[in-house]
Design an enzyme around this catalytic site. Structure first.
Site, PDB file in Angstrom:
ATOM      1  N   ASP A  65     -46.188  -8.688 -36.174  1.00  0.00           N
ATOM      2  CA  ASP A  65     -46.608  -7.330 -35.707  1.00  0.00           C
ATOM      3  C   ASP A  65     -47.824  -7.138 -35.466  1.00  0.00           C
ATOM      4  O   ASP A  65     -48.319  -5.938 -35.534  1.00  0.00           O
ATOM      5  CB  ASP A  65     -46.296  -6.265 -36.609  1.00  0.00           C
ATOM      6  CG  ASP A  65     -44.416  -6.265 -37.108  1.00  0.00           C
ATOM      7  OD1 ASP A  65     -43.311  -6.463 -36.192  1.00  0.00           O
ATOM      8  OD2 ASP A  65     -43.938  -6.123 -38.153  1.00  0.00           O
TER       9      ASP A  65
ATOM     10  N   LYS B 258     -49.024  -9.526 -30.790  1.00  0.00           N
ATOM     11  CA  LYS B 258     -49.137 -10.890 -30.240  1.00  0.00           C
ATOM     12  C   LYS B 258     -48.641 -10.552 -28.764  1.00  0.00           C
ATOM     13  O   LYS B 258     -48.680 -11.239 -28.145  1.00  0.00           O
ATOM     14  CB  LYS B 258     -48.140 -11.560 -31.263  1.00  0.00           C
ATOM     15  CG  LYS B 258     -49.093 -12.075 -31.824  1.00  0.00           C
ATOM     16  CD  LYS B 258     -47.893 -13.373 -32.756  1.00  0.00           C
ATOM     17  CE  LYS B 258     -46.839 -12.471 -33.738  1.00  0.00           C
ATOM     18  NZ  LYS B 258     -46.672 -11.965 -34.154  1.00  0.00           N
TER      19      LYS B 258
ATOM     20  N   GLY C 182     -40.039  -9.483 -32.632  1.00  0.00           N
ATOM     21  CA  GLY C 182     -39.477  -7.999 -31.804  1.00  0.00           C
ATOM     22  C   GLY C 182     -41.434  -7.241 -31.122  1.00  0.00           C
ATOM     23  O   GLY C 182     -41.934  -7.865 -31.502  1.00  0.00           O
ATOM     24  N   HIS C 183     -40.879  -8.116 -29.615  1.00  0.00           N
ATOM     25  CA  HIS C 183     -42.656  -7.544 -28.680  1.00  0.00           C
ATOM     26  C   HIS C 183     -42.375  -6.696 -27.896  1.00  0.00           C
ATOM     27  O   HIS C 183     -41.409  -6.866 -27.325  1.00  0.00           O
ATOM     28  CB  HIS C 183     -43.142  -9.185 -28.588  1.00  0.00           C
ATOM     29  CG  HIS C 183     -42.830 -10.215 -27.979  1.00  0.00           C
ATOM     30  ND1 HIS C 183     -41.916 -11.216 -28.517  1.00  0.00           N
ATOM     31  CD2 HIS C 183     -42.063 -10.033 -26.817  1.00  0.00           C
ATOM     32  CE1 HIS C 183     -40.777 -12.215 -27.434  1.00  0.00           C
ATOM     33  NE2 HIS C 183     -40.661 -11.218 -26.553  1.00  0.00           N
TER      34      HIS C 183
ATOM     35  N   THR D 229     -35.173  -8.639 -42.143  1.00  0.00           N
ATOM     36  CA  THR D 229     -34.964  -7.752 -40.909  1.00  0.00           C
ATOM     37  C   THR D 229     -32.673  -7.849 -40.820  1.00  0.00           C
ATOM     38  O   THR D 229     -32.283  -6.970 -39.707  1.00  0.00           O
ATOM     39  CB  THR D 229     -34.801  -8.353 -39.493  1.00  0.00           C
ATOM     40  OG1 THR D 229     -34.332  -9.540 -38.583  1.00  0.00           O
ATOM     41  CG2 THR D 229     -36.287  -8.395 -39.373  1.00  0.00           C
TER      42      THR D 229
ATOM     43  N   GLN E 186     -43.510 -14.145 -35.745  1.00  0.00           N
ATOM     44  CA  GLN E 186     -43.793 -13.268 -36.869  1.00  0.00           C
ATOM     45  C   GLN E 186     -44.986 -13.836 -37.383  1.00  0.00           C
ATOM     46  O   GLN E 186     -46.027 -13.675 -36.949  1.00  0.00           O
ATOM     47  CB  GLN E 186     -43.275 -14.319 -38.102  1.00  0.00           C
ATOM     48  CG  GLN E 186     -41.637 -13.856 -38.105  1.00  0.00           C
ATOM     49  CD  GLN E 186     -40.884 -14.262 -37.460  1.00  0.00           C
ATOM     50  OE1 GLN E 186     -40.800 -15.357 -36.809  1.00  0.00           O
ATOM     51  NE2 GLN E 186     -39.874 -13.151 -36.894  1.00  0.00           N
TER      52      GLN E 186
HETATM   53  P1  IMP Z   1     -36.369 -12.257 -41.719  1.00  0.00           P
HETATM   54  O1  IMP Z   1     -37.117 -12.910 -41.287  1.00  0.00           O
HETATM   55  O2  IMP Z   1     -35.526 -11.657 -41.136  1.00  0.00           O
HETATM   56  O3  IMP Z   1     -35.606 -12.874 -43.518  1.00  0.00           O
HETATM   57  O4  IMP Z   1     -37.064 -11.599 -42.936  1.00  0.00           O
HETATM   58  C1  IMP Z   1     -37.961 -11.543 -44.168  1.00  0.00           C
HETATM   59  C2  IMP Z   1     -39.183 -10.953 -44.151  1.00  0.00           C
HETATM   60  O5  IMP Z   1     -39.634 -11.236 -42.688  1.00  0.00           O
HETATM   61  C3  IMP Z   1     -39.302  -9.862 -44.012  1.00  0.00           C
HETATM   62  O6  IMP Z   1     -40.291  -9.391 -44.794  1.00  0.00           O
HETATM   63  C4  IMP Z   1     -39.354  -9.390 -42.805  1.00  0.00           C
HETATM   64  O7  IMP Z   1     -39.107  -7.522 -42.680  1.00  0.00           O
HETATM   65  C5  IMP Z   1     -40.075  -9.603 -42.279  1.00  0.00           C
HETATM   66  N1  IMP Z   1     -40.252 -10.042 -40.774  1.00  0.00           N
HETATM   67  C6  IMP Z   1     -38.811 -11.030 -40.479  1.00  0.00           C
HETATM   68  N2  IMP Z   1     -39.433 -11.091 -38.691  1.00  0.00           N
HETATM   69  C7  IMP Z   1     -40.727 -10.245 -39.111  1.00  0.00           C
HETATM   70  C8  IMP Z   1     -41.283 -10.374 -37.521  1.00  0.00           C
HETATM   71  O8  IMP Z   1     -41.273 -10.202 -36.166  1.00  0.00           O
HETATM   72  N3  IMP Z   1     -42.789  -8.648 -37.250  1.00  0.00           N
HETATM   73  C9  IMP Z   1     -42.937  -8.466 -38.941  1.00  0.00           C
HETATM   74  N4  IMP Z   1     -41.918  -8.896 -40.304  1.00  0.00           N
HETATM   75  C10 IMP Z   1     -41.677  -9.766 -39.772  1.00  0.00           C
END
Ligand code: IMP
Length: 423
Positions: free
Chosen positions: A13, A16, A40-41, A126, A222
């Site tokens: 976040d 990017k 998500g962008h 997520t 990420q």
């Molecule tokens: P997952 O990728 O859904 O398995 O989540 C694992 C961790 O990464 C959690 O803390 C999410 O909130 C974080 N996370 C996953 N994708 C993003 C992103 O695009 N931005 C910020 N945090 C993310």
């Protein structure tokens, strides 16, 4: 430019999407190398707000976009995004690697139940099925894009995989799932038909593109500290956002890269659980969250907010061999009387300038802050770097000096144009 990587230096976040949109103007191809629709962008163009989760931001610049083998793809989400893009931009040029993994409904169910059950160790994912999908990839029981375009092959694989998934859901987590092989097969074969025209060998295409002097932008999703190895494990994602992984994720060798652009927000945010040394509390956190619209693009969850952490950024510079930095959302700090910046950690008497390698050690660290004078500016009146108040420039130049990496771009508002070059 021949091959540049954009990588988040914090916990994702960082903004990017906006920077990728800007740099993509000069690129021929924009490619994603890891993650899925957990990302998500958002890019604001005039009065339109575009949100994508799978397609790279380069789609807005009408560039060729590619999704590499290292990604996990929710086909339903991908088809929706392709259709939205086709509606908005007439036609799109997208390539999806057949080696990429497919997120199946049982991955999403498992992600949900594990999150709900795990209590204290809750990661705050997520719930998009990312972890279970990467776990299957590593266990060699994943479904790849190539499988959903071949009904017979998909059926054979599902016959083998589905009973185990159902047993885990039912016997371990007590979930009576309604997944039926015939339904899954029908649904995913349909997705396969829609995705097939976009399938292509991303590795081969990028190699040819580089030989023909095309410019490639790798768009990381990420951020560094969500990396499965080098992030704040276990509070991380299941892929490798680090710049070096860009090459593995698309299938190229390391020597093709000529620049790594690190993206850092002017403060820090994190969504989900895990350590956050410079986290704020109270009304200031609330104020910055509202001003910076710090709510997840994917889940809408409020993001945790904190001061800028130079220990984290120093470590991110090393982990990604960052060539230059884009600093985003400086405008969100505007109006504050004083701004704190974390220059080091202490653990008892010991001072640390880099993030410790273990989460146990990190848990014992306290931040050392330097307080700098605040600044106030109206982003609409700023056209170049020297129009920023002196104290804002001091903040930027302090970061640059501490990290020993040039800051080349500064974000001063959500709009596409609200980006200034630092010369
Ligand atoms: P997952 O990728 O859904 O398995 O989540 C694992 C961790 O990464 C959690 O803390 C999410 O909130 C974080 N996370 C996953 N994708 C993003 C992103 O695009 N931005 C910020 N945090 C993310």
């Amino acid at each position: 430019m021949s091959a540049w990587i954009i990588v988040g230096l914090q916990w994702g976040d960082e903004g990017k999407g906006k920077i990728a949109d800007h740099i993509a103007k000069d690129a021929d191809i924009v490619v994603r190398y890891q993650g899925g629709n957990n990302a998500g962008h958002t890019v604001v163009v005039g009065d339109k707000v575009y949100k994508f989760h799978l397609l790279p931001s380069g789609i807005l610049q009408k560039k060729q976009v590619m999704l590499g083998a290292g990604m996990v793809i929710n086909p339903q989400g991908l088809i929706q995004e392709i259709e939205t893009a086709q509606k908005n931009f007439d036609s799109i040029n997208a390539v999806i690697d057949p080696r990429a993994q497919v997120i199946m409904p049982y991955h999403i169910l498992l992600d949900e139940v594990v999150e709900t059950k795990s209590g204290v160790g809750n990661i705050g994912t997520t719930k998009r099925g990312i972890g279970p999908c990467y776990a299957d990839k590593a266990s060699r029981t994943g479904i790849r894009i190539e499988d959903i375009i071949d009904e017979k092959r998909l059926e054979e694989k599902l016959k083998e995989i589905l009973p185990t998934k159902k047993a885990i859901l039912e016997k371990v987590y007590g979930v009576q799932d309604t997944l039926k092989l015939e339904d899954l097969l029908k649904e995913y074969v349909e997705y396969g038909k829609k995705i097939k025209p976009f399938m292509g060998d991303v590795s081969l295409l990028l190699d040819n593109a580089l030989r023909n002097n095309k410019k490639i932008l790798f768009e990381g999703a990420q951020g560094t500290f969500l990396d499965n190895d080098f992030g704040t494990y276990p509070f991380v994602t299941s892929s490798h956002p680090l710049a070096a992984h860009a090459l593995v994720g698309v299938g190229l060798g390391p020597n093709v890269i000529d620049k790594v652009i690190g993206i850092a927000k002017a403060y820090t945010t994190r969504v989900g659980s895990g350590p956050f040394i410079t986290e704020m509390n109270g009304s200031l956190e609330e104020e910055l969250r509202t001003k910076g619209n710090e709510f997840g693009t994917t889940t809408g969850r409020p993001r945790r907010v904190g001061w800028l952490d130079l220990v984290q950024l120093r470590t991110a510079r090393r982990l990604n061999n960052v060539s230059e930095i884009a600093l985003t959302k400086l405008d969100v700090l505007s109006g504050l009387k004083e701004i704190k910046i974390c220059t080091g950690y202490h653990k008892g008497e010991t001072c640390l300038h880099d993030l410790p390698a273990t989460i146990q050690e990190l848990g014992k660290c306290e931040p050392d802050y330097l307080t700098l004078p605040g600044f106030d500016f109206n982003a609409n009146e700023i056209k170049n770097y020297y129009e920023l108040p002196q104290s804002a420039r001091k903040y930027v130049e302090f970061i640059e000096h501490e990290l020993n990496v040039p800051i080349k771009l500064i974000g001063i508002g959500a709009e596409r144009m609200q980006l200034i070059k630092k010369v």
